[in-house]
Design a protein around this motif. Sequence first.
Motif, mmCIF file in Angstrom:
data_model
loop_
_atom_site.group_PDB
_atom_site.id
_atom_site.type_symbol
_atom_site.label_atom_id
_atom_site.label_comp_id
_atom_site.label_asym_id
_atom_site.label_seq_id
_atom_site.Cartn_x
_atom_site.Cartn_y
_atom_site.Cartn_z
ATOM 1 N N ALA A 1 0.824 -1.208 0.000
ATOM 2 C CA ALA A 1 0.000 0.000 0.000
ATOM 3 C C ALA A 1 0.858 1.258 0.000
ATOM 4 C CB ALA A 1 -0.933 -0.002 1.210
ATOM 5 N N VAL A 2 1.886 1.277 0.824
ATOM 6 C CA VAL A 2 2.769 2.446 0.898
ATOM 7 C C VAL A 2 3.527 2.637 -0.411
ATOM 8 C CG1 VAL A 2 4.832 3.370 2.012
ATOM 9 C CG2 VAL A 2 3.010 2.371 3.406
ATOM 10 N N VAL B 1 -9.500 -1.562 2.598
ATOM 11 C CA VAL B 1 -9.503 -0.110 2.759
ATOM 12 C C VAL B 1 -10.780 0.509 2.196
ATOM 13 C CG1 VAL B 1 -8.276 2.020 2.142
ATOM 14 C CG2 VAL B 1 -6.995 -0.025 2.751
ATOM 15 N N GLY B 2 -11.416 -0.214 1.252
ATOM 16 C CA GLY B 2 -12.662 0.281 0.672
ATOM 17 C C GLY B 2 -12.451 1.295 -0.432
ATOM 18 N N VAL B 3 -11.465 1.018 -1.298
ATOM 19 C CA VAL B 3 -11.213 1.906 -2.433
ATOM 20 C C VAL B 3 -11.288 1.106 -3.729
ATOM 21 C CG1 VAL B 3 -9.769 3.480 -1.093
ATOM 22 C CG2 VAL B 3 -8.703 1.549 -2.278
ATOM 23 N N ARG B 4 -11.376 1.820 -4.845
ATOM 24 C CA ARG B 4 -11.534 1.155 -6.138
ATOM 25 C C ARG B 4 -10.313 1.261 -7.032
ATOM 26 N NH1 ARG B 4 -17.054 3.903 -8.064
ATOM 27 N NH2 ARG B 4 -15.767 5.703 -7.537
ATOM 28 N N ASP B 5 -9.398 2.165 -6.705
ATOM 29 C CA ASP B 5 -8.233 2.318 -7.574
ATOM 30 C C ASP B 5 -7.028 2.835 -6.806
ATOM 31 O OD1 ASP B 5 -8.404 5.190 -7.424
ATOM 32 O OD2 ASP B 5 -9.983 5.145 -8.929
ATOM 33 N N ARG B 6 -5.917 2.918 -7.493
ATOM 34 C CA ARG B 6 -4.652 3.298 -6.874
ATOM 35 C C ARG B 6 -4.663 4.739 -6.379
ATOM 36 N NH1 ARG B 6 -1.165 -0.874 -9.259
ATOM 37 N NH2 ARG B 6 0.773 0.199 -8.779
ATOM 38 N N LEU B 7 -5.348 5.620 -7.110
ATOM 39 C CA LEU B 7 -5.397 7.018 -6.702
ATOM 40 C C LEU B 7 -6.118 7.165 -5.367
ATOM 41 C CD1 LEU B 7 -4.865 9.981 -7.170
ATOM 42 C CD2 LEU B 7 -6.940 10.080 -8.582
ATOM 43 N N GLN B 8 -7.273 6.521 -5.234
ATOM 44 C CA GLN B 8 -8.009 6.588 -3.976
ATOM 45 C C GLN B 8 -7.173 6.019 -2.836
ATOM 46 O OE1 GLN B 8 -11.755 4.586 -4.530
ATOM 47 N NE2 GLN B 8 -12.683 6.295 -5.612
ATOM 48 N N LEU B 9 -6.496 4.906 -3.100
ATOM 49 C CA LEU B 9 -5.654 4.298 -2.071
ATOM 50 C C LEU B 9 -4.518 5.254 -1.703
ATOM 51 C CD1 LEU B 9 -4.684 1.938 -0.325
ATOM 52 C CD2 LEU B 9 -3.398 1.104 -2.316
ATOM 53 N N ALA B 10 -3.882 5.854 -2.688
ATOM 54 C CA ALA B 10 -2.777 6.754 -2.432
ATOM 55 C C ALA B 10 -3.223 7.951 -1.600
ATOM 56 C CB ALA B 10 -2.168 7.223 -3.757
ATOM 57 N N LEU B 11 -4.401 8.492 -1.904
ATOM 58 C CA LEU B 11 -4.916 9.620 -1.136
ATOM 59 C C LEU B 11 -5.184 9.234 0.304
ATOM 60 C CD1 LEU B 11 -7.353 11.225 -3.732
ATOM 61 C CD2 LEU B 11 -5.133 12.103 -2.994
ATOM 62 N N ARG B 12 -5.742 8.044 0.504
ATOM 63 C CA ARG B 12 -6.021 7.596 1.873
ATOM 64 C C ARG B 12 -4.718 7.401 2.668
ATOM 65 N NH1 ARG B 12 -11.090 4.678 1.977
ATOM 66 N NH2 ARG B 12 -12.572 6.014 0.881
ATOM 67 N N VAL B 13 -3.766 6.747 2.035
ATOM 68 C CA VAL B 13 -2.501 6.479 2.719
ATOM 69 C C VAL B 13 -1.756 7.777 3.005
ATOM 70 C CG1 VAL B 13 -0.223 5.408 2.500
ATOM 71 C CG2 VAL B 13 -2.259 4.147 1.790
ATOM 72 N N SER B 14 -1.728 8.663 2.006
ATOM 73 C CA SER B 14 -1.027 9.929 2.180
ATOM 74 C C SER B 14 -1.680 10.761 3.275
ATOM 75 C CB SER B 14 -1.029 10.723 0.856
ATOM 76 O OG SER B 14 -0.343 10.013 -0.139
ATOM 77 N N ARG B 15 -2.990 10.751 3.295
ATOM 78 C CA ARG B 15 -3.720 11.508 4.326
ATOM 79 C C ARG B 15 -3.438 10.947 5.710
ATOM 80 N NH1 ARG B 15 -8.969 13.333 5.120
ATOM 81 N NH2 ARG B 15 -9.020 14.346 7.170
ATOM 82 N N SER B 16 -3.345 9.629 5.835
ATOM 83 C CA SER B 16 -3.141 8.997 7.132
ATOM 84 C C SER B 16 -1.757 9.284 7.697
ATOM 85 C CB SER B 16 -3.344 7.477 7.034
ATOM 86 O OG SER B 16 -2.320 6.882 6.283
ATOM 87 N N SER B 17 -0.805 9.558 6.779
ATOM 88 C CA SER B 17 0.551 9.811 7.238
ATOM 89 C C SER B 17 0.903 11.287 7.256
ATOM 90 C CB SER B 17 1.547 9.062 6.333
ATOM 91 O OG SER B 17 1.420 9.471 4.983
ATOM 92 N N ALA B 18 -0.115 12.099 6.901
ATOM 93 C CA ALA B 18 0.153 13.553 6.845
ATOM 94 C C ALA B 18 0.282 14.141 8.249
ATOM 95 C CB ALA B 18 -0.966 14.242 6.073
#
Length: 203
Positions: free
Chosen positions: A152-153, A186-203
Motif C-alpha cells: 500500500a505504501v 480499505v474500501g477503495v476502487r483504484d490506486r489514486l483513492q488508495l494513495a490519497l487515503r494512505v497519504s492523508r493517514s501519514s500527513a
Amino acid sequence: MSTPIFISPHARVLDAWRSAFADLSCVASPAALPAEWGESLLWLDAARDTWASEVRTLAARGGRVVVLSSMPSSEQALVALEAGARGYCHAYATPELLCEVAVVVRHGGLWVGPELLARMIRAVVPVLPADALAAPAVGILDALSAREREVAVAVAEGLTNKAVALRLDITERTVKAHLAAVFEKVGVRDRLQLALRVSRSSA
C-alpha cells in the motif's frame, strides 16, 4: 454489447491490444461506433488532433473511455482526465497492463500512470478538507498485514506493480493479490483513492 472497442485511425490494431483482448473490435473513428456500444470499454487512440473533444463527447454519452497515447505525458493525461476519460496509458503498453487498466476502469476506478499519480497526490492531499474522504484515514493501515502495508505504501508513492515487486522481492502476481486485498480492506476502487487515503493517514 461488452466487447472492448478500440477507436484508432485506419482501424489499426496493435499486437498487444489483440493479445490483451482477443474479442476486441476496432473502428476508425467514434462516428463508426456500433449503435449499441452500451457497456463496452472504449479505448481511444490519441493520434488525431480531435481526440480530446471525442473523449468529451463519448463521456457525455456515458462512455467509459481509456485514452491510449504513443507519446504519453502528464500534461496530455490531465487533458484526457479533464475531458472525462477514466484511464490513460501508453498505446504500446503490455497486454498485462492493458488488462489491469480494464479491470480498474470496469469497476469504477480511475487509471493513471505512476508519474501523474504522484503529481496528483502532491497537489491534492495538502488541500483536502478534513472530511473529504469517505472513510477515516487514521489507522487505515492497521487493518492490513505487514506485507499489505508495504504494498500500500509503495503504491501510494506511485510505483507500478513491477517496481513494487522489485522493491519487495516478490512476484508481480503476488503484488496484485496483495493489492486486491488492500483495496477490499480499505474500501477503495483504484490506486489514486488508495494513495490519497494512505497519504492523508501519514500527513
